[in-house]
Scaffold this active site. Sequence first.
Site, PDB file in Angstrom:
ATOM      1  CE  LYS A 111      -4.283  -1.877   1.752  1.00  0.00           C
ATOM      2  NZ  LYS A 111      -5.256  -1.964   2.843  1.00  0.00           N
ATOM      3  CE  LYS A 192      -6.458  -7.801  -0.152  1.00  0.00           C
ATOM      4  NZ  LYS A 192      -5.982  -7.659   1.198  1.00  0.00           N
ATOM      5  CE  LYS A 195     -14.417  -3.309   3.245  1.00  0.00           C
ATOM      6  NZ  LYS A 195     -14.083  -3.090   4.640  1.00  0.00           N
TER       7      LYS A 195
HETATM    8  P1  AMP Z   1     -11.102  -5.384   5.508  1.00  0.00           P
HETATM    9  O1  AMP Z   1     -12.235  -5.084   4.604  1.00  0.00           O
HETATM   10  O2  AMP Z   1      -9.778  -5.305   4.825  1.00  0.00           O
HETATM   11  O3  AMP Z   1     -11.158  -4.640   6.792  1.00  0.00           O
HETATM   12  O4  AMP Z   1     -11.263  -6.922   5.893  1.00  0.00           O
HETATM   13  C1  AMP Z   1     -12.210  -7.421   6.812  1.00  0.00           C
HETATM   14  C2  AMP Z   1     -12.089  -8.927   6.867  1.00  0.00           C
HETATM   15  O5  AMP Z   1     -12.393  -9.511   5.596  1.00  0.00           O
HETATM   16  C3  AMP Z   1     -10.669  -9.427   7.207  1.00  0.00           C
HETATM   17  O6  AMP Z   1     -10.773 -10.537   8.066  1.00  0.00           O
HETATM   18  C4  AMP Z   1     -10.097  -9.833   5.889  1.00  0.00           C
HETATM   19  O7  AMP Z   1      -9.126 -10.858   6.001  1.00  0.00           O
HETATM   20  C5  AMP Z   1     -11.328 -10.349   5.171  1.00  0.00           C
HETATM   21  N1  AMP Z   1     -11.181 -10.205   3.703  1.00  0.00           N
HETATM   22  C6  AMP Z   1     -11.034  -9.043   3.019  1.00  0.00           C
HETATM   23  N2  AMP Z   1     -10.922  -9.277   1.696  1.00  0.00           N
HETATM   24  C7  AMP Z   1     -11.002 -10.629   1.547  1.00  0.00           C
HETATM   25  C8  AMP Z   1     -10.969 -11.510   0.408  1.00  0.00           C
HETATM   26  N3  AMP Z   1     -10.837 -11.040  -0.831  1.00  0.00           N
HETATM   27  N4  AMP Z   1     -11.100 -12.829   0.637  1.00  0.00           N
HETATM   28  C9  AMP Z   1     -11.247 -13.332   1.890  1.00  0.00           C
HETATM   29  N5  AMP Z   1     -11.284 -12.557   2.999  1.00  0.00           N
HETATM   30  C10 AMP Z   1     -11.171 -11.219   2.833  1.00  0.00           C
END
Ligand code: AMP
Length: 332
Positions: A111, A192, A195
């Site tokens: 990032k 992956k 958002k």
């Molecule tokens: P975040 O939106 O980055 O705060 O992620 C929230 C949760 O979703 C965390 O536990 C991440 O590991 C999980 N997560 C985010 N993106 C993915 C993805 N593409 N596949 C699986 N888990 C995800």
Amino acid sequence: MSRVLSGVQPSGDVHLGNYLGAFRTWVSDQHRHEAFFCVVDLHALAQEHDPALLASRTLETATNLMAVGLDPSVCTLFVQSHVPEHPRLTWLLECTATFGELRRMTQFKEKGGENESVRAGLFTYPVLQAADILLYDAQRVPVGEDQRQHLELTRTLAIRFNHHYGETFVVPELAVPEVAARVMDLQEPARKMSKSLSSPLGTIGVLDPPEDIDHKVRRAVTDAGTAVVYEPLTKPGVSNLLELLAAANGGDPKELAPGYTSYSQLKRDVSEALVELLRPVRERHLELAADPGHVEAVLANGAAKASAVAGATLDRAMRAIGLLAPRGGFSV
Ligand code: AMP
Ligand code: TRP
């Protein structure tokens, strides 16, 4: 009962990767453990953010968590910035972590770690995450695969602190799901689903209407050839679809593959499965969104419950590291 903690950033719409990688486990964990879940709004400040949107996104993320099935009568749902122990413990842990450890974090490198103008908060981001976890004596941290390295650092910091200053923290374990621990972007299956980075067509939001889900699945990038096989390295697109099907309907992605003779047949089933999986989420969201006061009340109650636990841990850590305790303790 053992403790669970996890968090999500309020930086955008909740997507299928969040749901399958993390939130589904949170929903089942809340019945088996004493569970704490937080919307990590302080983490969202580590990258460019829109101050006019952060508060509403935080409330919306909490609403989404209730829509996917978190039940505030059995778990504690709160906003990170409402519990001041989080940044307070972070400082102690920052004085436990090293520059070299933080510089090696892949999320930091990806990032913008090379860029001179990157926020210092992005560098210390994993330490705030460690504080989130350690404040609750969490044994278990349900997250997607992308959080493995951050959890490893949390464990290292807890072990080091305990070693230098006496038993203070519980050393947590990572819990990633067996399938869909890393949901890939439908348009760029080497990346992956996320958002911030994905194309709109590559990301399925948990609130997407059925026609959008169907459209995105049908347009998903598949791989060369026509065979439906589960081979993530050589066939990332098809393998991702098989994982989604397995995660939604149960089963093993490898064993599902031979049941298909064409990509379009597979896509039809994936689309149907995801529409059904997310239907109740959309329905609950409609009800919850009609009463934002209710979600705010849940968060107020959650912050009070979280603070009571976090305050005791913070007090323990401040004393252990040698600070002079004020009368009445550190967390009043
Ligand atoms: P975040 O939106 O980055 O705060 O992620 C929230 C949760 O979703 C965390 O536990 C991440 O590991 C999980 N997560 C985010 N993106 C993915 C993805 N593409 N596949 C699986 N888990 C995800
Ligand atoms: N860094 C996590 C993510 O991007 C979010 C997070 C913050 C978190 N604090 C946490 C996850 C504590 C688990 C536990 O997904």
